[in-house]
Scaffold this motif. Structure first.
Motif, mmCIF file in Angstrom:
data_model
loop_
_atom_site.group_PDB
_atom_site.id
_atom_site.type_symbol
_atom_site.label_atom_id
_atom_site.label_comp_id
_atom_site.label_asym_id
_atom_site.label_seq_id
_atom_site.Cartn_x
_atom_site.Cartn_y
_atom_site.Cartn_z
ATOM 1 N N GLY A 46 0.798 -1.209 0.000
ATOM 2 C CA GLY A 46 0.000 0.000 0.000
ATOM 3 C C GLY A 46 0.831 1.260 0.000
ATOM 4 N N PHE A 47 0.128 2.383 0.013
ATOM 5 C CA PHE A 47 0.740 3.702 0.136
ATOM 6 C C PHE A 47 0.002 4.455 1.222
ATOM 7 C CE2 PHE A 47 0.438 8.277 -1.046
ATOM 8 C CZ PHE A 47 1.742 8.620 -0.692
ATOM 9 N N TRP A 48 0.760 4.942 2.195
ATOM 10 C CA TRP A 48 0.184 5.716 3.297
ATOM 11 C C TRP A 48 0.743 7.128 3.238
ATOM 12 C CZ3 TRP A 48 2.138 6.487 8.769
ATOM 13 C CH2 TRP A 48 1.170 7.115 9.561
ATOM 14 N N PRO A 49 -0.095 8.160 3.056
ATOM 15 C CA PRO A 49 0.402 9.526 2.924
ATOM 16 C C PRO A 49 0.780 10.181 4.248
ATOM 17 C CG PRO A 49 -1.985 9.509 2.728
ATOM 18 C CD PRO A 49 -1.554 8.065 2.810
ATOM 19 N N GLY A 50 0.774 9.423 5.325
ATOM 20 C CA GLY A 50 1.092 10.014 6.626
ATOM 21 C C GLY A 50 2.408 9.580 7.218
ATOM 22 N N GLY A 51 3.200 8.773 6.511
ATOM 23 C CA GLY A 51 4.439 8.251 7.076
ATOM 24 C C GLY A 51 5.672 8.862 6.458
ATOM 25 N N GLY A 52 6.724 9.054 7.230
ATOM 26 C CA GLY A 52 7.984 9.562 6.714
ATOM 27 C C GLY A 52 7.896 11.019 6.299
ATOM 28 N N GLU A 53 8.834 11.458 5.466
ATOM 29 C CA GLU A 53 8.883 12.849 5.023
ATOM 30 C C GLU A 53 7.763 13.181 4.039
ATOM 31 O OE1 GLU A 53 10.946 15.440 5.849
ATOM 32 O OE2 GLU A 53 11.680 14.153 7.473
ATOM 33 N N GLU A 54 7.496 12.262 3.115
ATOM 34 C CA GLU A 54 6.507 12.522 2.062
ATOM 35 C C GLU A 54 5.549 11.355 1.876
ATOM 36 O OE1 GLU A 54 8.227 13.960 -1.593
ATOM 37 O OE2 GLU A 54 9.806 15.060 -0.533
ATOM 38 N N GLY A 55 5.336 10.582 2.923
ATOM 39 C CA GLY A 55 4.528 9.380 2.799
ATOM 40 C C GLY A 55 5.417 8.192 2.493
ATOM 41 N N ALA A 56 4.842 6.997 2.526
ATOM 42 C CA ALA A 56 5.649 5.800 2.326
ATOM 43 C C ALA A 56 4.820 4.685 1.711
ATOM 44 C CB ALA A 56 6.229 5.325 3.651
ATOM 45 N N PHE A 57 5.479 3.906 0.854
ATOM 46 C CA PHE A 57 4.917 2.646 0.398
ATOM 47 C C PHE A 57 5.260 1.583 1.433
ATOM 48 C CE2 PHE A 57 5.657 5.187 -3.384
ATOM 49 C CZ PHE A 57 4.412 5.120 -3.984
ATOM 50 N N TYR A 58 4.364 0.607 1.609
ATOM 51 C CA TYR A 58 4.598 -0.421 2.609
ATOM 52 C C TYR A 58 4.203 -1.778 2.062
ATOM 53 C CZ TYR A 58 -0.461 -0.303 3.377
ATOM 54 O OH TYR A 58 -1.827 -0.369 3.196
ATOM 55 N N ALA A 59 4.689 -2.813 2.716
ATOM 56 C CA ALA A 59 4.297 -4.181 2.369
ATOM 57 C C ALA A 59 4.482 -5.053 3.595
ATOM 58 C CB ALA A 59 5.130 -4.718 1.211
ATOM 59 N N TYR A 60 3.520 -5.941 3.828
ATOM 60 C CA TYR A 60 3.623 -6.841 4.970
ATOM 61 C C TYR A 60 2.974 -8.176 4.628
ATOM 62 C CZ TYR A 60 -1.276 -5.674 5.980
ATOM 63 O OH TYR A 60 -2.640 -5.506 5.893
ATOM 64 N N ALA A 61 3.261 -9.160 5.433
ATOM 65 C CA ALA A 61 2.664 -10.489 5.293
ATOM 66 C C ALA A 61 1.882 -10.802 6.564
ATOM 67 C CB ALA A 61 3.749 -11.538 5.095
ATOM 68 N N TYR A 62 0.735 -11.452 6.397
ATOM 69 C CA TYR A 62 -0.010 -11.956 7.558
ATOM 70 C C TYR A 62 -0.485 -13.372 7.271
ATOM 71 C CZ TYR A 62 -2.982 -12.649 11.495
ATOM 72 O OH TYR A 62 -3.517 -13.177 12.647
ATOM 73 N N PRO A 63 -0.106 -14.315 8.142
ATOM 74 C CA PRO A 63 0.882 -14.175 9.210
ATOM 75 C C PRO A 63 2.285 -14.034 8.622
ATOM 76 C CG PRO A 63 0.211 -16.460 8.997
ATOM 77 C CD PRO A 63 -0.666 -15.688 8.065
#
Length: 314
Positions: A224-241
């Motif tokens: 995803g992309f979250w516009p609230g993280g880091g200096e200018e927003g951040a792309f993220y990726a995670y696994a569940y579990p």
């Protein structure tokens, strides 16, 4: 906001988080109000996909929401800065997107729905934030910077385009590319087809555990992309579990890193925006984080993946 520090910057708009924090927080509450209107009327879809927004050529839309024997939709138009409500009987209303309190936005939106004959009952306070001030009592959040919201929309347009290309190579169960208003992030999720253990209770503020149980009911690889993280927003990726060894996987590009506190890989938006080939850098991040999940998690990749160019001779 200091306009000197916020830039268009080519096709990938530049928007520093610090420059529009007040507008972002206000817009977040406005999207929660509209999202809860969709939640009140749309039939349930797995993982709560029926509540999300979609990026459009003008902003964000709910898409068609069923109501009695017709439908309506609501769009945040970030070009003309209007909230547009359209009904299948031809009626239409617009509200200005301008500096106003959450309480005022809530009252105006619900009032216009009433004028259109759309009766809506919702839980009138936000989720996934702390404190969760009821919408009708929120007089603190009242900012709206049209330049910043248009830049945000430009960021979402670029990210959703690359996410869509990434999604096209997966033929297993996958979410649309959509925006969740709870955390206000663009996301796309792939699933292995196997069930997942329930997440720990109480993990998200002001959100029922039954909601998170449904959201995380199957093995997934999410980006995803979250516009609230880091200096200018951040792309993220995670696994569940999260499979063993995930945090140490050689994810690309080099600018990506694993954040142990959040349990996800992150890639700064500004690294993508300033890259020689932004699309390639982001695509590399999406594919390598998925590979980390699928390889370490033992997914049946042969059954879940296909050549995304398989119909190019059509």
């Amino acid at each position: 906001m200091t306009g000197q520090r916020t830039m268009q910057g080519g096709s990938w708009p530049r928007l520093r988080v610090a420059d529009w924090a007040e507008t972002r927080d206000t817009l977040h509450m406005w999207t929660q109000i509209v999202g809860k209107i969709r939640l009140a009327h749309a039939p349930m879809v797995n993982h709560w996909w029926q509540v999300t927004f979609y990026v459009t050529s003008r902003g964000l839309t709910t898409s068609a929401i069923p109501y009695r024997t017709g439908a309506f939709d609501i769009e945040f138009d970030f070009v003309d800065h209007r909230l547009v409500i359209r009904v299948s009987d031809g009626s239409r209303r617009e509200l200005k997107l301008e500096p106003k309190t959450v309480a005022q936005f809530y009252a105006e939106t619900m009032g216009v729905l009433g004028e259109l004959g759309i009766r809506t009952r919702m839980h009138p306070r936000p989720n996934e934030v702390e404190p969760a001030v009821p919408f009708a009592d929120d007089h603190r959040h009242a900012s709206y910077d049209p330049h910043a919201t248009r830049l945000l929309w430009g960021q979402l347009l670029q990210a959703s385009r690359v996410f869509g290309e990434f999604r096209s190579g997966f033929i297993g169960k996958a979410s649309p590319v959509h925006v969740f208003w709870g955390s206000m992030d663009l996301a796309c999720t792939r699933f292995s087809g196997q069930p997942a253990p329930p997440p720990p209770p109480g993990g998200v503020p002001n959100l029922s555990d039954r909601v998170t149980r449904e959201a995380y009911s199957a093995e997934m690889s999410s980006c995803g992309f979250w516009p609230g993280g880091g200096e200018e927003g951040a792309f993220y990726a995670y696994a569940y579990p999260e499979p063993a060894g995930f945090a140490d996987y050689a994810v690309r590009p080099a600018e990506a890193s694993y954040q142990r506190e959040s349990g996800e890989f992150a890639l700064p938006y500004e690294a993508v925006a300033t890259a020689a080939d932004p699309d390639q850098m982001l695509s590399e991040f999406l594919h390598s984080t998925y590979e980390a999940t699928a390889e370490l998690g033992g997914w049946d990749r042969a059954a879940l993946e296909a050549d995304r160019y398989r119909w190019d001779d059509r």
